[in-house]
Design a protein around this motif. Structure first.
Motif, short mmCIF file in Angstrom:
data_model
loop_
_atom_site.label_atom_id
_atom_site.label_comp_id
_atom_site.label_asym_id
_atom_site.label_seq_id
_atom_site.Cartn_x
_atom_site.Cartn_y
_atom_site.Cartn_z
N ILE A 213 0.70 -1.13 0.23
CA ILE A 213 0.00 -0.09 0.11
C ILE A 213 0.80 1.24 -0.12
N ARG A 214 0.48 2.23 -0.77
CA ARG A 214 1.28 3.33 -0.98
C ARG A 214 0.17 4.60 -0.94
N LEU A 215 0.81 5.92 -0.77
CA LEU A 215 0.21 7.14 -1.04
C LEU A 215 0.44 7.33 -2.55
N LEU A 216 -0.80 7.25 -3.43
CA LEU A 216 -0.73 7.70 -4.80
C LEU A 216 -1.98 8.46 -4.94
N GLY A 217 -1.52 9.56 -5.65
CA GLY A 217 -2.62 10.41 -6.19
C GLY A 217 -3.67 10.69 -5.14
N GLY A 218 -3.04 10.93 -3.73
CA GLY A 218 -3.81 11.32 -2.52
C GLY A 218 -4.46 10.19 -1.88
N ILE A 219 -4.38 8.95 -2.46
CA ILE A 219 -5.22 7.93 -1.88
C ILE A 219 -4.18 6.69 -1.59
#
Length: 275
Positions: A213-219
């Motif tokens: 899980i990563r923070l991508l595009g604010g999600i």
């Protein structure tokens, strides 16, 4: 449903570990019914990196053929090859490959002269306006989400050729840290519509889950699979196969493959085991 994996790499791609035999043994240990090899395909001009050289292809296919023959002949031949726990296992020889329009004659050659069982469309590069290839894992910020549309149009063209029965990680472009917008939606629709028209099987890819899980595009999400893409696939009731995309024998049927099956159930996807 049969236990299958059509997305398997080897150390030849230079970013994986294990030999062809190692992956066959892993498939036997995991109780697979079908194992498909699909290492990154070389091109005659050796364009693109992270893959075997063109002059290594024949030897790679020979290794696969020898292992397949050993299993087909049964326990003594299989044991002689160094494999243990011999059981029925169908082995397919394939390649994961990009679609390049200037190489349109290469794909039939692979299927006929090299006698491949299938080509897995793994479109890792798209072409920019200046003719340069851009890797989808690192689309420059200056290109932004309009690059997704260029990618999607290329994928559509590839599916329309009939060379590829499976589209690997169709949502791999969402690895990038761009906020979701209308270009993202349109790119999804282009790919889903093309798959529906051509009858292509879409692959839900477990390797994106391995990336965490990563923070991508604010999600906070996996780089892929992306839920917005798979909602469209679910609504269209398209056939979906789970692919381990294993770059290590230990990934043949790991917890990330299990998570892919869980997500497929959550998203109400139409799972298949063949193409």
């Amino acid at each position: 449903m049969k236990k299958v994996n059509y997305h398997t790499h080897t150390k030849l791609c230079m970013h994986a570990t294990g030999t062809e035999k190692d992956y066959v043994q892993a498939a036997l240990d995991a109780g697979l019914d079908i194992l498909g090899f699909s290492d990154h395909a070389p091109f005659p001009d050796n364009r693109f990196d992270s893959r075997m050289r063109y002059d290594q292809l024949d030897e790679h296919l020979s290794h696969i053929c020898s292992l397949r023959d050993a299993l087909q002949k049964g326990e003594p031949a299989g044991a002689a090859s160094g494999l243990t726990g011999i059981r029925p296992l169908r082995i397919l020889a394939g390649l994961e490959i990009e679609y390049c329009m200037d190489m349109s004659s290469y794909y039939p050659l692979l299927l006929s002269e090299k006698k491949l069982d299938y080509l897995l469309l793994g479109h890792h590069y798209y072409m920019e306006d200046d003719g340069s290839y851009v890797h989808v894992f690192s689309i420059p910020k200056k290109y932004g989400t309009p690059a997704y549309l260029k990618y999607a149009y290329e994928v559509r063209s590839a599916l329309e050729t009939g060379f590829f029965p499976i589209l690997a990680h169709p949502d791999v472009i969402f690895t990038n840290n761009f906020v979701w917008d209308k270009n993202c939606s349109e790119a999804c629709d282009l790919i889903v519509d093309a798959a529906a028209r051509t009858g292509i099987v879409l692959e839900l890819n477990a390797n994106g889950i391995r990336k965490g899980i990563r923070l991508l595009g604010g999600i906070k999400r996996f780089p892929y699979p992306h839920p917005e893409f798979w909602k469209r696939v679910s609504a269209a009731k398209l056939p979906v196969v789970i692919g381990s995309d294993c770059h290590s024998p230990s990934y043949m049927w790991d917890e990330c493959v299990s998570e892919a099956f869980r997500l497929a159930k959550e998203w109400k996807l139409e799972l298949v085991d063949s193409f």
